[in-house]
Enzyme design. Structure first.
Site, PDB file in Angstrom:
ATOM      1  N   SER A  42      -7.066  -9.354   1.853  1.00  0.00           N
ATOM      2  CA  SER A  42      -8.504  -9.141   1.599  1.00  0.00           C
ATOM      3  C   SER A  42      -8.632  -7.917   0.700  1.00  0.00           C
ATOM      4  O   SER A  42      -9.112  -6.868   1.093  1.00  0.00           O
ATOM      5  CB  SER A  42      -9.264  -8.944   2.912  1.00  0.00           C
ATOM      6  OG  SER A  42      -8.849  -7.771   3.566  1.00  0.00           O
ATOM      7  N   HIS A 146      -7.164 -13.240   7.160  1.00  0.00           N
ATOM      8  CA  HIS A 146      -5.835 -13.096   7.770  1.00  0.00           C
ATOM      9  C   HIS A 146      -5.434 -14.280   8.648  1.00  0.00           C
ATOM     10  O   HIS A 146      -4.318 -14.330   9.153  1.00  0.00           O
ATOM     11  CB  HIS A 146      -5.761 -11.801   8.597  1.00  0.00           C
ATOM     12  CG  HIS A 146      -5.886 -10.572   7.753  1.00  0.00           C
ATOM     13  ND1 HIS A 146      -6.078  -9.325   8.268  1.00  0.00           N
ATOM     14  CD2 HIS A 146      -5.852 -10.409   6.405  1.00  0.00           C
ATOM     15  CE1 HIS A 146      -6.152  -8.438   7.278  1.00  0.00           C
ATOM     16  NE2 HIS A 146      -6.025  -9.085   6.146  1.00  0.00           N
ATOM     17  N   GLU A 155     -11.193  -8.166  11.852  1.00  0.00           N
ATOM     18  CA  GLU A 155     -10.368  -7.471  12.847  1.00  0.00           C
ATOM     19  C   GLU A 155     -11.207  -6.885  13.978  1.00  0.00           C
ATOM     20  O   GLU A 155     -12.192  -6.197  13.717  1.00  0.00           O
ATOM     21  CB  GLU A 155      -9.597  -6.313  12.172  1.00  0.00           C
ATOM     22  CG  GLU A 155      -8.640  -6.773  11.093  1.00  0.00           C
ATOM     23  CD  GLU A 155      -8.176  -5.644  10.164  1.00  0.00           C
ATOM     24  OE1 GLU A 155      -8.163  -4.477  10.586  1.00  0.00           O
ATOM     25  OE2 GLU A 155      -7.858  -5.955   9.008  1.00  0.00           O
ATOM     26  N   GLU A 196      -1.412 -10.075  10.828  1.00  0.00           N
ATOM     27  CA  GLU A 196      -1.063  -8.759  11.370  1.00  0.00           C
ATOM     28  C   GLU A 196      -0.652  -8.817  12.842  1.00  0.00           C
ATOM     29  O   GLU A 196      -0.538  -7.785  13.498  1.00  0.00           O
ATOM     30  CB  GLU A 196      -2.243  -7.795  11.200  1.00  0.00           C
ATOM     31  CG  GLU A 196      -2.570  -7.533   9.744  1.00  0.00           C
ATOM     32  CD  GLU A 196      -3.721  -6.566   9.537  1.00  0.00           C
ATOM     33  OE1 GLU A 196      -4.306  -6.096  10.538  1.00  0.00           O
ATOM     34  OE2 GLU A 196      -4.051  -6.293   8.382  1.00  0.00           O
ATOM     35  N   ASP A 232     -12.988  -4.244  11.740  1.00  0.00           N
ATOM     36  CA  ASP A 232     -13.013  -4.298  10.282  1.00  0.00           C
ATOM     37  C   ASP A 232     -13.714  -5.601   9.949  1.00  0.00           C
ATOM     38  O   ASP A 232     -13.145  -6.689  10.144  1.00  0.00           O
ATOM     39  CB  ASP A 232     -11.597  -4.271   9.683  1.00  0.00           C
ATOM     40  CG  ASP A 232     -11.640  -4.359   8.152  1.00  0.00           C
ATOM     41  OD1 ASP A 232     -12.758  -4.398   7.588  1.00  0.00           O
ATOM     42  OD2 ASP A 232     -10.563  -4.391   7.524  1.00  0.00           O
ATOM     43  N   GLU A 273     -15.432  -0.741   9.947  1.00  0.00           N
ATOM     44  CA  GLU A 273     -14.951  -0.689   8.563  1.00  0.00           C
ATOM     45  C   GLU A 273     -15.621  -1.798   7.741  1.00  0.00           C
ATOM     46  O   GLU A 273     -15.806  -2.911   8.233  1.00  0.00           O
ATOM     47  CB  GLU A 273     -13.429  -0.885   8.605  1.00  0.00           C
ATOM     48  CG  GLU A 273     -12.721  -0.819   7.269  1.00  0.00           C
ATOM     49  CD  GLU A 273     -11.214  -1.082   7.469  1.00  0.00           C
ATOM     50  OE1 GLU A 273     -10.637  -0.593   8.472  1.00  0.00           O
ATOM     51  OE2 GLU A 273     -10.643  -1.802   6.639  1.00  0.00           O
ATOM     52  N   ASP A 300     -13.444   0.800   3.045  1.00  0.00           N
ATOM     53  CA  ASP A 300     -12.113   0.368   2.591  1.00  0.00           C
ATOM     54  C   ASP A 300     -12.259  -0.250   1.209  1.00  0.00           C
ATOM     55  O   ASP A 300     -12.028   0.416   0.195  1.00  0.00           O
ATOM     56  CB  ASP A 300     -11.534  -0.618   3.617  1.00  0.00           C
ATOM     57  CG  ASP A 300     -10.291  -1.346   3.136  1.00  0.00           C
ATOM     58  OD1 ASP A 300      -9.673  -0.898   2.165  1.00  0.00           O
ATOM     59  OD2 ASP A 300      -9.911  -2.385   3.738  1.00  0.00           O
ATOM     60  N   HIS A 353      -2.288   0.503   7.089  1.00  0.00           N
ATOM     61  CA  HIS A 353      -1.330  -0.485   6.593  1.00  0.00           C
ATOM     62  C   HIS A 353      -2.066  -1.545   5.764  1.00  0.00           C
ATOM     63  O   HIS A 353      -3.284  -1.485   5.603  1.00  0.00           O
ATOM     64  CB  HIS A 353      -0.620  -1.180   7.771  1.00  0.00           C
ATOM     65  CG  HIS A 353      -1.540  -1.999   8.651  1.00  0.00           C
ATOM     66  ND1 HIS A 353      -1.088  -2.885   9.601  1.00  0.00           N
ATOM     67  CD2 HIS A 353      -2.902  -2.068   8.733  1.00  0.00           C
ATOM     68  CE1 HIS A 353      -2.089  -3.467  10.209  1.00  0.00           C
ATOM     69  NE2 HIS A 353      -3.206  -2.985   9.712  1.00  0.00           N
TER      70      HIS A 353
HETATM   71  O1  LIG Z   1      -8.751  -5.085   5.128  1.00  0.00           O
HETATM   72  C1  LIG Z   1      -7.874  -4.333   5.573  1.00  0.00           C
HETATM   73  O2  LIG Z   1      -8.181  -3.251   6.026  1.00  0.00           O
HETATM   74  C2  LIG Z   1      -6.408  -4.687   5.472  1.00  0.00           C
HETATM   75  C3  LIG Z   1      -5.526  -4.194   6.556  1.00  0.00           C
HETATM   76  O3  LIG Z   1      -5.933  -4.540   7.838  1.00  0.00           O
HETATM   77  O4  LIG Z   1      -6.221  -6.024   5.159  1.00  0.00           O
HETATM   78  P1  LIG Z   1      -5.612  -6.379   3.709  1.00  0.00           P
HETATM   79  O5  LIG Z   1      -4.330  -5.646   3.593  1.00  0.00           O
HETATM   80  O6  LIG Z   1      -5.473  -7.865   3.718  1.00  0.00           O
HETATM   81  O7  LIG Z   1      -6.602  -5.896   2.683  1.00  0.00           O
HETATM   82 MG   LIG Z   2     -10.329  -3.443   5.573  1.00  0.00          MG
END
Ligand SMILES: O=C(O)[C@@H](CO)OP(=O)(O)O
Ligand SMILES: [Mg+2]
Length: 399
Positions: A42, A146, A155, A196, A232, A273, A300, A353
């Site tokens: 994402s 995911h 999440e 994850e 998230d 998030e 993010d 991560h």
């Molecule tokens: O969105 C997120 O914060 C991340 C990690 O959980 O996902 P991705 O690495 O797929 O962007």
């Molecule tokens: Mg995120």
């Protein structure tokens, strides 16, 4: 002592089975560092560019390696990272790839710390780093990009904020993960796992909130310290044609803000998030105004670890924390600059991560070095436990 004498690059597997870039850096006194780039699913629209690994490796060998070898000191992280930027020449690492850049940047940091004889968290954080340890945010239930046929929210994250130690926090998250599985079983819901390692059940977001609330409170009762949870939402992935899509239902921006604010109050969420689209600074600001006194609103995809985007956010009060992912921006220097800008403006920096990971554990050191309040790095599965176990070792070493 830390002068770089060789940089080797290769393709290795990530946790999704895709190739990614690994770097080995050697110094003249025999210092060695190895690191691998993670990869997002994402991904934010404004992230630095991840090139196909073969291309990224070829370009880095051509442009970056000759400028580093015999010229630059691994112990001087700013010099290493400025050289990577100069070798690339673009704003977003589109020439050598942020995957090559971040692998070399992190490998150089490890080689530097190896020569200096200090653990990586100490080398990066210095003598005046704080002595706090991050609370791990553990992905327990999820879907979005995911996992297919699971929740819309990406999440649901356990947050053992009352844990007396890092190690107890890590084991608490694993217990919440296990308890969630039992509750799913009791409800007769089959659940595979997402990228994850979180459970990816075919349930509504409302049911996932319930299950999460129950799992967290059961484990809280058992262990006797406070465990909250967070989200998230990864809302950019849901945002299309001006509305947020939850399966067949949609929410306008105002409805999305109301919904998130209600969930913050109903479930005492400690962390949210990306509750809104990555271009909606105003919406972020409105939500932060409403609930920012009692929860972290974290950007993010909004900030992508980029100081310019973070400054835009600071100017309008969008969010009160930033997610830090070194590969979103390309180097450790850039990541540290984002942490510093955030902290000068009273914002928390949370280290994270990616959904595609390797056994590389650099982010555990980064979280301790930067005195981060939280680290988001999953709950189970080898590529996640690599970071969690490293955190436990650092805590042992640092006391
Ligand atoms: O969105 C997120 O914060 C991340 C990690 O959980 O996902 P991705 O690495 O797929 O962007
Ligand atoms: Mg995120």
């Amino acid at each position: 002592m830390t002068r770089i004498t060789s940089v080797a690059l290769r393709r290795v597997l990530d946790s999704r089975g895709n190739p990614t870039v690994e770097a080995d850096v050697l110094t003249e006194s025999g210092g060695f560092g190895r690191a691998a780039a993670p990869s997002g699913a994402s991904t934010g629209e404004y992230e630095a560019i991840e090139l196909p690994p073969t291309e990224a490796i070829a370009a880095a060998r051509r442009h970056a390696v000759p400028r580093l070898v015999d010229e630059v000191h691994a112990g001087n992280q700013r010099e290493v990272d400025a050289t990577l930027r100069a070798a690339d020449g673009s704003e977003n690492f589109s020439e050598i790839g942020a995957n090559s850049a971040v692998a070399i940047s992190m490998a150089a940091a490890k080689a530097g710390s190896d020569v200096l004889g200090a653990p990586l968290y100490q080398h990066l954080g210095g003598a005046f780093r704080g002595d706090n340890f991050p609370t791990p945010l553990g992905n327990v239930i999820g879907g979005g990009e995911h996992a297919k046929e699971a929740t819309n929210i990406q999440e649901f994250l356990a947050a053992p904020v009352g844990a007396p130690s890092v190690s107890e926090a890590v084991f608490a998250n694993a217990k919440v993960h296990a308890r969630a599985s039992e509750i799913l079983d009791e409800r007769g819901v089959p659940a595979a796992k997402g990228d994850e390692g979180a459970w990816a059940p075919p349930v509504s977001d409302a049911e996932a909130f319930e299950i999460m609330g129950e799992a967290v409170s059961d484990v809280e009762d058992e262990l006797g310290f406070e465990i909250g949870f967070g989200l998230d939402i990864a809302a950019s992935e849901m945002f299309e044609d001006g509305v947020y899509h939850y399966g067949d239902e949609t929410k306008t921006t105002d409805e999305q803000i109301d919904y998130v604010a209600e969930m913050v109050d109903e479930y005492d969420l400690v962390y949210v998030e990306d509750p809104l689209d990555e271009n909606d600074y105003e919406g972020f600001a409105e939500l932060t105004e409403r609930v920012g006194d009692r929860t972290l609103i974290c950007g993010d995809d909004l900030f992508v670890t980029n100081v310019d985007r973070l400054q835009d956010g600071i100017d309008v009060g969008a969010a009160n924390s930033i997610l830090i992912k070194p590969n979103q921006i390309g180097t450790l220097t850039d990541a540290f600059d984002a942490v510093e800008l955030a902290s000068r403006n009273g914002m928390d920096a949370v280290i994270s991560h990616r959904s595609g990971e390797t056994e590389d554990a650099t982010i555990a050191h980064l979280a301790v070095a930067t005195d981060a309040p939280f680290i988001k790095t999953g709950t189970v599965q080898g590529e996640r436990t690599a970071k969690l176990n490293e955190l436990i070792r650092i805590a042992d070493d640092a006391v």
